[in-house]
Write a protein that holds these residues in place. Structure first.
Motif, PDB file in Angstrom:
ATOM      1  N   GLY A  73      -6.072 -36.874 -21.077  1.00 19.10           N
ATOM      2  CA  GLY A  73      -7.318 -36.176 -20.757  1.00 19.10           C
ATOM      3  C   GLY A  73      -8.333 -36.430 -21.843  1.00 19.10           C
ATOM      4  O   GLY A  73      -8.087 -37.180 -22.781  1.00 19.10           O
ATOM      5  N   GLY A  74      -9.500 -35.820 -21.721  1.00 18.56           N
ATOM      6  CA  GLY A  74     -10.505 -35.977 -22.746  1.00 18.56           C
ATOM      7  C   GLY A  74     -11.485 -37.075 -22.438  1.00 18.56           C
ATOM      8  O   GLY A  74     -11.686 -37.489 -21.297  1.00 18.56           O
ATOM      9  N   VAL A  75     -12.087 -37.599 -23.481  1.00 16.04           N
ATOM     10  CA  VAL A  75     -13.251 -38.460 -23.344  1.00 16.04           C
ATOM     11  C   VAL A  75     -12.918 -39.794 -22.680  1.00 16.04           C
ATOM     12  O   VAL A  75     -13.708 -40.310 -21.876  1.00 16.04           O
ATOM     13  CB  VAL A  75     -13.903 -38.687 -24.732  1.00 16.04           C
ATOM     14  CG1 VAL A  75     -12.958 -39.379 -25.687  1.00 16.04           C
ATOM     15  CG2 VAL A  75     -15.190 -39.470 -24.585  1.00 16.04           C
ATOM     16  N   VAL A  76     -11.768 -40.379 -22.962  1.00  6.36           N
ATOM     17  CA  VAL A  76     -11.444 -41.700 -22.405  1.00  6.36           C
ATOM     18  C   VAL A  76     -11.224 -41.617 -20.906  1.00  6.36           C
ATOM     19  O   VAL A  76     -11.740 -42.430 -20.126  1.00  6.36           O
ATOM     20  CB  VAL A  76     -10.213 -42.286 -23.121  1.00  6.36           C
ATOM     21  CG1 VAL A  76      -9.825 -43.618 -22.492  1.00  6.36           C
ATOM     22  CG2 VAL A  76     -10.499 -42.470 -24.605  1.00  6.36           C
ATOM     23  N   THR A  77     -10.455 -40.622 -20.458  1.00  4.63           N
ATOM     24  CA  THR A  77     -10.207 -40.462 -19.032  1.00  4.63           C
ATOM     25  C   THR A  77     -11.500 -40.192 -18.279  1.00  4.63           C
ATOM     26  O   THR A  77     -11.748 -40.744 -17.200  1.00  4.63           O
ATOM     27  CB  THR A  77      -9.214 -39.316 -18.792  1.00  4.63           C
ATOM     28  OG1 THR A  77      -8.034 -39.551 -19.530  1.00  4.63           O
ATOM     29  CG2 THR A  77      -8.885 -39.185 -17.321  1.00  4.63           C
ATOM     30  N   ARG A  78     -12.339 -39.342 -18.836  1.00  3.73           N
ATOM     31  CA  ARG A  78     -13.605 -39.013 -18.196  1.00  3.73           C
ATOM     32  C   ARG A  78     -14.518 -40.234 -18.111  1.00  3.73           C
ATOM     33  O   ARG A  78     -15.156 -40.474 -17.083  1.00  3.73           O
ATOM     34  CB  ARG A  78     -14.275 -37.892 -18.981  1.00  3.73           C
ATOM     35  CG  ARG A  78     -15.503 -37.296 -18.301  1.00  3.73           C
ATOM     36  CD  ARG A  78     -15.911 -35.984 -18.977  1.00  3.73           C
ATOM     37  NE  ARG A  78     -16.105 -36.156 -20.407  1.00  3.73           N
ATOM     38  CZ  ARG A  78     -15.357 -35.577 -21.345  1.00  3.73           C
ATOM     39  NH1 ARG A  78     -14.338 -34.807 -20.988  1.00  3.73           N
ATOM     40  NH2 ARG A  78     -15.612 -35.765 -22.629  1.00  3.73           N
ATOM     41  N   TRP A 229     -20.799 -40.654 -20.559  1.00  2.26           N
ATOM     42  CA  TRP A 229     -20.717 -42.022 -21.042  1.00  2.26           C
ATOM     43  C   TRP A 229     -19.714 -42.832 -20.225  1.00  2.26           C
ATOM     44  O   TRP A 229     -18.623 -42.343 -19.915  1.00  2.26           O
ATOM     45  CB  TRP A 229     -20.280 -42.045 -22.508  1.00  2.26           C
ATOM     46  CG  TRP A 229     -21.370 -41.675 -23.459  1.00  2.26           C
ATOM     47  CD1 TRP A 229     -22.658 -41.348 -23.174  1.00  2.26           C
ATOM     48  CD2 TRP A 229     -21.248 -41.601 -24.885  1.00  2.26           C
ATOM     49  NE1 TRP A 229     -23.354 -41.075 -24.310  1.00  2.26           N
ATOM     50  CE2 TRP A 229     -22.513 -41.220 -25.396  1.00  2.26           C
ATOM     51  CE3 TRP A 229     -20.201 -41.806 -25.778  1.00  2.26           C
ATOM     52  CZ2 TRP A 229     -22.753 -41.058 -26.744  1.00  2.26           C
ATOM     53  CZ3 TRP A 229     -20.435 -41.642 -27.129  1.00  2.26           C
ATOM     54  CH2 TRP A 229     -21.702 -41.270 -27.604  1.00  2.26           C
ATOM     55  N   PRO A 230     -20.040 -44.096 -19.902  1.00  2.00           N
ATOM     56  CA  PRO A 230     -19.054 -44.978 -19.279  1.00  2.00           C
ATOM     57  C   PRO A 230     -18.051 -45.490 -20.306  1.00  2.00           C
ATOM     58  O   PRO A 230     -18.224 -45.318 -21.520  1.00  2.00           O
ATOM     59  CB  PRO A 230     -19.916 -46.118 -18.717  1.00  2.00           C
ATOM     60  CG  PRO A 230     -21.103 -46.150 -19.621  1.00  2.00           C
ATOM     61  CD  PRO A 230     -21.358 -44.734 -20.026  1.00  2.00           C
ATOM     62  N   LEU A 231     -17.025 -46.130 -19.821  1.00  2.00           N
ATOM     63  CA  LEU A 231     -15.937 -46.571 -20.700  1.00  2.00           C
ATOM     64  C   LEU A 231     -16.418 -47.565 -21.747  1.00  2.00           C
ATOM     65  O   LEU A 231     -15.951 -47.541 -22.896  1.00  2.00           O
ATOM     66  CB  LEU A 231     -14.821 -47.198 -19.848  1.00  2.00           C
ATOM     67  CG  LEU A 231     -13.576 -47.672 -20.599  1.00  2.00           C
ATOM     68  CD1 LEU A 231     -12.893 -46.516 -21.313  1.00  2.00           C
ATOM     69  CD2 LEU A 231     -12.605 -48.357 -19.645  1.00  2.00           C
ATOM     70  N   GLN A 232     -17.335 -48.447 -21.380  1.00  2.00           N
ATOM     71  CA  GLN A 232     -17.783 -49.467 -22.330  1.00  2.00           C
ATOM     72  C   GLN A 232     -18.533 -48.865 -23.512  1.00  2.00           C
ATOM     73  O   GLN A 232     -18.438 -49.366 -24.628  1.00  2.00           O
ATOM     74  CB  GLN A 232     -18.666 -50.496 -21.617  1.00  2.00           C
ATOM     75  CG  GLN A 232     -17.984 -51.238 -20.487  1.00  2.00           C
ATOM     76  CD  GLN A 232     -16.791 -52.040 -20.952  1.00  2.00           C
ATOM     77  OE1 GLN A 232     -16.704 -52.423 -22.114  1.00  2.00           O
ATOM     78  NE2 GLN A 232     -15.857 -52.303 -20.055  1.00  2.00           N
ATOM     79  N   LEU A 233     -19.277 -47.785 -23.286  1.00  2.00           N
ATOM     80  CA  LEU A 233     -19.971 -47.144 -24.399  1.00  2.00           C
ATOM     81  C   LEU A 233     -18.976 -46.409 -25.290  1.00  2.00           C
ATOM     82  O   LEU A 233     -19.127 -46.392 -26.522  1.00  2.00           O
ATOM     83  CB  LEU A 233     -21.034 -46.175 -23.873  1.00  2.00           C
ATOM     84  CG  LEU A 233     -21.914 -45.508 -24.929  1.00  2.00           C
ATOM     85  CD1 LEU A 233     -22.574 -46.548 -25.830  1.00  2.00           C
ATOM     86  CD2 LEU A 233     -22.984 -44.636 -24.280  1.00  2.00           C
TER      87      LEU A 233
END
Length: 297
Positions: A73-78, A229-233
């Motif tokens: 969970g958290g920022v990466v999953t989102r 934010w998207p994954l690339q950012l």
């Protein structure tokens, strides 16, 4: 009496073939070895990563702690969900706009055809600039919205020209026969243009999809809320800027965090794998779509 053909290669030809083979091996190694290192580092045990200084080429064992940490969970999953949404919706919208605009520009004699084509070519030659683009997005009320990552780049002039070239090359007899049968312009596009353009639209869709998936600069400009934010950012923030991911970002509480390098490499692999999985299914359309409009006969 004709002389027999000799199939023996000269020394210079053999040397040229060997040189090409060596060059190909070197180039492939320059691509494969770093990718192997990224995957291996993300899968290596924390002890081996620390012992090797942060880069592992051949892992001693498989450890999925880094992947469990970023997917709990958290920022990466989102951010992964945001990237999937932006890529899926953006690619579908861009394909629809590009295909219909390309069809309209290919219909010679239609209202405003030349003027609209001139506008498309102008956008291909001249970039509006960073500040005007930001002001337009701001005036449209798209700041801190996922649509700011989709709408400003929804149409590419280059892709429109490629699709138009395909539609121009369609046999006029098919269009005329359909018109005699009473087909409207929309029916011509739906039942003739779109099915026949499957190869070129697949290639254009791949271009759009890769562009949306890899884009981070628009998010950096237009999105100030890190939850969007998207994954690339996120990848740029935690790998290029070398920011630290904590337990609150990864959604893990119980187990110890793996080394920061393992987490960075796991995020990098997560960003690369989707494109690698999609490309083989589109490869058979790639060569055909890229040659569209190149040969006339």
């Amino acid at each position: 009496m004709s002389r027999p053909i000799s199939y023996r290669r000269s020394a210079s030809e053999r040397f040229g073939s060997i040189s090409k083979g060596i060059l190909l091996i070197v180039v492939c190694s320059l691509v494969i070895v770093p990718f192997m290192g990224i995957v291996s580092t993300s899968l290596a045990t924390p002890e081996q990563v620390v012992r090797s200084g942060g880069f592992v080429l051949f892992p001693e064992g498989i450890d999925l702690t880094a992947y469990r940490s970023i997917f709990v969970g958290g920022v990466v999953t989102r951010s992964l969900l945001v990237s999937v949404f932006v890529t899926g919706v953006g690619t579908a919208l861009s394909l629809a706009l590009t295909a219909t605009l390309g069809w309209a520009l290919a219909r010679k004699g239609s209202f405003g055809n030349r003027q609209l084509l001139l506008l498309v070519l102008i956008t291909l030659l001249f970039n509006p600039g960073l500040i005007p683009s930001y002001l337009v997005v701001q005036q449209l009320g798209l700041l801190n919205s996922l649509w700011a990552l989709i709408i400003p780049t929804s149409v590419s002039a280059f892709n429109v020209i490629v699709v138009r070239a395909f539609f121009v090359g369609l046999p006029g007899e098919i269009i005329d026969a359909a018109r005699i049968d009473g087909a409207s312009e929309w029916q011509l596009f739906r039942y003739i243009g779109a099915p026949l353009s499957r190869a070129v639209l697949t290639v254009v869709g791949l271009f759009y999809g890769v562009g949306y998936w890899n884009s981070f600069f628009n998010a950096l400009l237009y999105i100030s809320d890190s939850s969007m934010w998207p994954l690339q950012l996120v990848l740029r923030t935690y790998v290029v800027d070398d920011a630290q991911l904590g337990a609150q970002d990864l959604g893990t509480r119980d187990e110890a965090l793996p080394p920061q390098t393992s987490i960075q490499m796991a995020i990098l692999v997560t960003a690369i794998i989707p494109i690698l999985l999609v490309y083989p299914f589109l490869q058979r359309h790639f060569a055909k779509g890229m040659l569209t409009g190149a040969v006339k006969g």
